[in-house]
Design a protein around this motif. Structure first.
Motif, PDB file in Angstrom:
ATOM      1  N   ALA A 201       0.646  -1.264  -0.026  1.00 15.89           N
ATOM      2  CA  ALA A 201      -0.188   0.020  -0.042  1.00 15.89           C
ATOM      3  C   ALA A 201       0.909   1.109   0.053  1.00 15.89           C
ATOM      4  O   ALA A 201       0.682   2.247  -0.741  1.00 15.89           O
ATOM      5  N   MET A 202       1.827   1.330   0.956  1.00 22.21           N
ATOM      6  CA  MET A 202       2.648   2.230   0.886  1.00 22.21           C
ATOM      7  C   MET A 202       3.523   2.614  -0.636  1.00 22.21           C
ATOM      8  O   MET A 202       3.515   3.863  -0.804  1.00 22.21           O
ATOM      9  N   PHE A 203       3.895   1.514  -1.305  1.00 17.26           N
ATOM     10  CA  PHE A 203       4.481   1.669  -2.508  1.00 17.26           C
ATOM     11  C   PHE A 203       3.516   2.224  -3.698  1.00 17.26           C
ATOM     12  O   PHE A 203       3.984   3.262  -4.272  1.00 17.26           O
ATOM     13  N   HIS A 204       2.362   1.839  -3.518  1.00 18.97           N
ATOM     14  CA  HIS A 204       1.458   2.459  -4.495  1.00 18.97           C
ATOM     15  C   HIS A 204       1.165   3.861  -4.205  1.00 18.97           C
ATOM     16  O   HIS A 204       0.840   4.748  -5.091  1.00 18.97           O
ATOM     17  N   THR A 205       1.032   4.345  -2.968  1.00 15.65           N
ATOM     18  CA  THR A 205       0.794   5.497  -2.558  1.00 15.65           C
ATOM     19  C   THR A 205       1.888   6.401  -3.011  1.00 15.65           C
ATOM     20  O   THR A 205       1.619   7.476  -3.566  1.00 15.65           O
ATOM     21  N   ALA A 206       3.002   5.862  -2.540  1.00 16.70           N
ATOM     22  CA  ALA A 206       4.255   7.112  -2.876  1.00 16.70           C
ATOM     23  C   ALA A 206       4.229   7.131  -4.555  1.00 16.70           C
ATOM     24  O   ALA A 206       4.549   8.212  -5.122  1.00 16.70           O
ATOM     25  N   ILE A 207       4.089   6.057  -5.394  1.00 16.06           N
ATOM     26  CA  ILE A 207       4.060   6.386  -6.838  1.00 16.06           C
ATOM     27  C   ILE A 207       2.866   7.126  -7.200  1.00 16.06           C
ATOM     28  O   ILE A 207       3.139   8.009  -8.100  1.00 16.06           O
ATOM     29  N   SER A 208       1.936   7.140  -6.598  1.00 17.01           N
ATOM     30  CA  SER A 208       0.609   7.756  -7.261  1.00 17.01           C
ATOM     31  C   SER A 208       0.790   9.287  -6.683  1.00 17.01           C
ATOM     32  O   SER A 208       0.001  10.109  -7.502  1.00 17.01           O
ATOM     33  N   ASP A 209       1.488   9.766  -5.857  1.00 17.19           N
ATOM     34  CA  ASP A 209       1.685  10.822  -5.301  1.00 17.19           C
ATOM     35  C   ASP A 209       2.981  11.673  -5.937  1.00 17.19           C
ATOM     36  O   ASP A 209       3.301  12.838  -5.675  1.00 17.19           O
ATOM     37  N   LEU A 210       3.537  11.323  -7.203  1.00 13.91           N
ATOM     38  CA  LEU A 210       4.852  11.820  -7.548  1.00 13.91           C
ATOM     39  C   LEU A 210       4.427  12.958  -8.490  1.00 13.91           C
ATOM     40  O   LEU A 210       3.414  13.468  -9.192  1.00 13.91           O
ATOM     41  N   ASP A 211       5.321  14.008  -8.035  1.00  8.95           N
ATOM     42  CA  ASP A 211       5.235  15.350  -8.635  1.00  8.95           C
ATOM     43  C   ASP A 211       6.116  15.463 -10.023  1.00  8.95           C
ATOM     44  O   ASP A 211       7.196  14.501  -9.828  1.00  8.95           O
ATOM     45  N   THR A 212       6.115  16.181 -10.702  1.00  5.36           N
ATOM     46  CA  THR A 212       6.923  16.334 -11.984  1.00  5.36           C
ATOM     47  C   THR A 212       7.402  17.793 -12.165  1.00  5.36           C
ATOM     48  O   THR A 212       6.751  18.700 -11.639  1.00  5.36           O
ATOM     49  N   ASP A 213       8.620  17.779 -12.711  1.00  5.23           N
ATOM     50  CA  ASP A 213       9.112  19.165 -12.989  1.00  5.23           C
ATOM     51  C   ASP A 213       8.511  19.797 -14.422  1.00  5.23           C
ATOM     52  O   ASP A 213       7.704  19.310 -14.934  1.00  5.23           O
ATOM     53  N   GLU A 214       9.153  20.933 -14.642  1.00  2.00           N
ATOM     54  CA  GLU A 214       8.715  21.236 -16.059  1.00  2.00           C
ATOM     55  C   GLU A 214       8.882  20.531 -17.079  1.00  2.00           C
ATOM     56  O   GLU A 214       8.302  20.715 -18.297  1.00  2.00           O
ATOM     57  N   ASP A 215       9.984  19.567 -17.077  1.00  2.00           N
ATOM     58  CA  ASP A 215      10.250  18.680 -18.165  1.00  2.00           C
ATOM     59  C   ASP A 215       9.476  17.331 -17.991  1.00  2.00           C
ATOM     60  O   ASP A 215       9.746  16.488 -18.800  1.00  2.00           O
ATOM     61  N   ASP A 216       8.483  17.429 -17.218  1.00  2.00           N
ATOM     62  CA  ASP A 216       7.605  16.153 -16.846  1.00  2.00           C
ATOM     63  C   ASP A 216       8.412  15.059 -16.187  1.00  2.00           C
ATOM     64  O   ASP A 216       8.130  13.911 -16.188  1.00  2.00           O
ATOM     65  N   THR A 217       9.405  15.275 -15.671  1.00  2.00           N
ATOM     66  CA  THR A 217      10.596  14.354 -15.117  1.00  2.00           C
ATOM     67  C   THR A 217      10.041  14.329 -13.663  1.00  2.00           C
ATOM     68  O   THR A 217       9.891  15.224 -12.670  1.00  2.00           O
TER      69      THR A 217
END
Length: 326
Positions: free
Chosen positions: A231-247
């Motif tokens: 559950a923690m892994f899926h939450t961590a992946i789902s909350d990813l922010d990206t920079d101006e290059d979509d990284t």
């Protein structure tokens, strides 16, 4: 993962060290500071009503780059912040005769609740623009108000409650479950249902008992741990922010810890930054995600030590059976 800026930044490493800590002017034992884990423990320090912890800091910057790079007017800023309280405090470090940067930053206890993160950012003027970030620490320090041992990894709180009638009331829709994992907050929480299986929690909470009880205890604990890691892994992946290059940018707090520990097992052939980019692409663009679930299950099982715990439990059961033979 380092964000990409449209101007030159440091290639070399920016290092930050907490050299010493005083609490209301009294030196904190160095056993409360872990350089390895980059953590400071401020619980059970012998003073219950303290007000200010002052952290003495020392930073090392890539001197050759500083001398040769395009930046001027460099400022070295320590940043102490906690998301739970939205507290944020900065302190400026000064360059010492030995070339390292030194200073101190205060943690005011009334402004914090749980765990603050301490980082270092170097800003300067680049291409005529002032205040640009040119370097930062890759690994933050943790200053924990609720731990008496300075460790980086947090234990997951386990709350036992009656899902049918207890609090929080949102658990009532899960009244048939023995446990659920809640990962939306600053700290994940495992809720155990005290009324799902009569007598089971007495066995889980116990330390002795029969061989059969040990097997049940280990199996239950392992399954809870595996569900929590998944559950923690899926939450961590789902909350990813990206920079101006979509990284994708590495998240902070427990989400960072989970990804750094599990990604090498989920995508073992890739470096951490590449693995973060790849898994974010799979999730957002919808390809290769189902195939990845086996690797996620494997990584969660490895972190929760399912095989080791069940092996030990089965050996105990075998020894008990051998003892009963005539």
């Amino acid at each position: 993962m380092k964000p990409v800026f449209p101007y030159q930044t440091f290639i070399g490493i920016v290092e930050l060290e907490v050299v010493a800590v005083t609490v209301d002017g009294i030196e904190l034992p160095y056993s409360k500071i872990s350089k390895l884990d980059q953590a400071v423990a401020l619980h059970q320090i012998g003073r219950d009503e303290w007000e200010i912890a002052s952290l003495r800091l020392r930073a090392t910057l890539p001197d050759q780059e500083i001398a040769a790079g395009p930046w001027t007017d460099l400022v070295c800023l320590a940043v102490l912040a906690e998301k739970a309280t939205n507290a944020r405090h900065t302190a400026r470090l000064k360059r010492a005769d030995d070339g390292r940067w030194q200073g101190a930053i205060d943690l005011v206890r009334s402004r914090h609740l749980n765990r603050a993160e301490l980082s270092l950012t170097v800003v300067g003027t680049v291409s005529g623009v002032a205040g640009r970030a040119v370097g930062t620490t890759e690994r933050d320090w943790y200053v924990d108000l609720n731990r008496d041992v300075p460790v980086r990894q947090q234990e997951i709180p386990i709350v036992q409650t009656d899902f049918r009638e207890g609090d929080p009331d949102w658990l009532r829709s899960f009244k048939e479950s023995l446990w659920v994992v809640e990962t939306t907050g600053d700290t994940p929480v495992v809720y155990l249902n005290t009324t799902a299986v009569e007598g089971l929690l007495d066995v889980v909470d116990g330390t002795g008992g029969t061989a059969a009880e040990k097997v049940v205890r280990e199996m239950t604990a392992s399954q809870i741990a595996q569900d929590a890691w998944t559950a923690m892994f899926h939450t961590a992946i789902s909350d990813l922010d990206t920079d101006e290059d979509d990284t994708p940018v590495m998240p902070a707090g427990w989400r960072e810890q989970v990804l750094r520990m599990m990604l090498p097992d989920v995508l073992p052939e890739r470096q951490l930054t590449d693995a973060l980019f790849n898994i974010n692409e799979r999730r957002t663009k919808g390809y290769g995600w189902p195939e990845l679930q086996t690797r996620i299950q494997y990584a969660a099982g490895k972190r929760s030590q399912v095989t080791k715990k069940l092996t030990n439990a089965m050996r105990s059961l075998d020894r008990a059976e051998e003892g009963r033979k005539p």
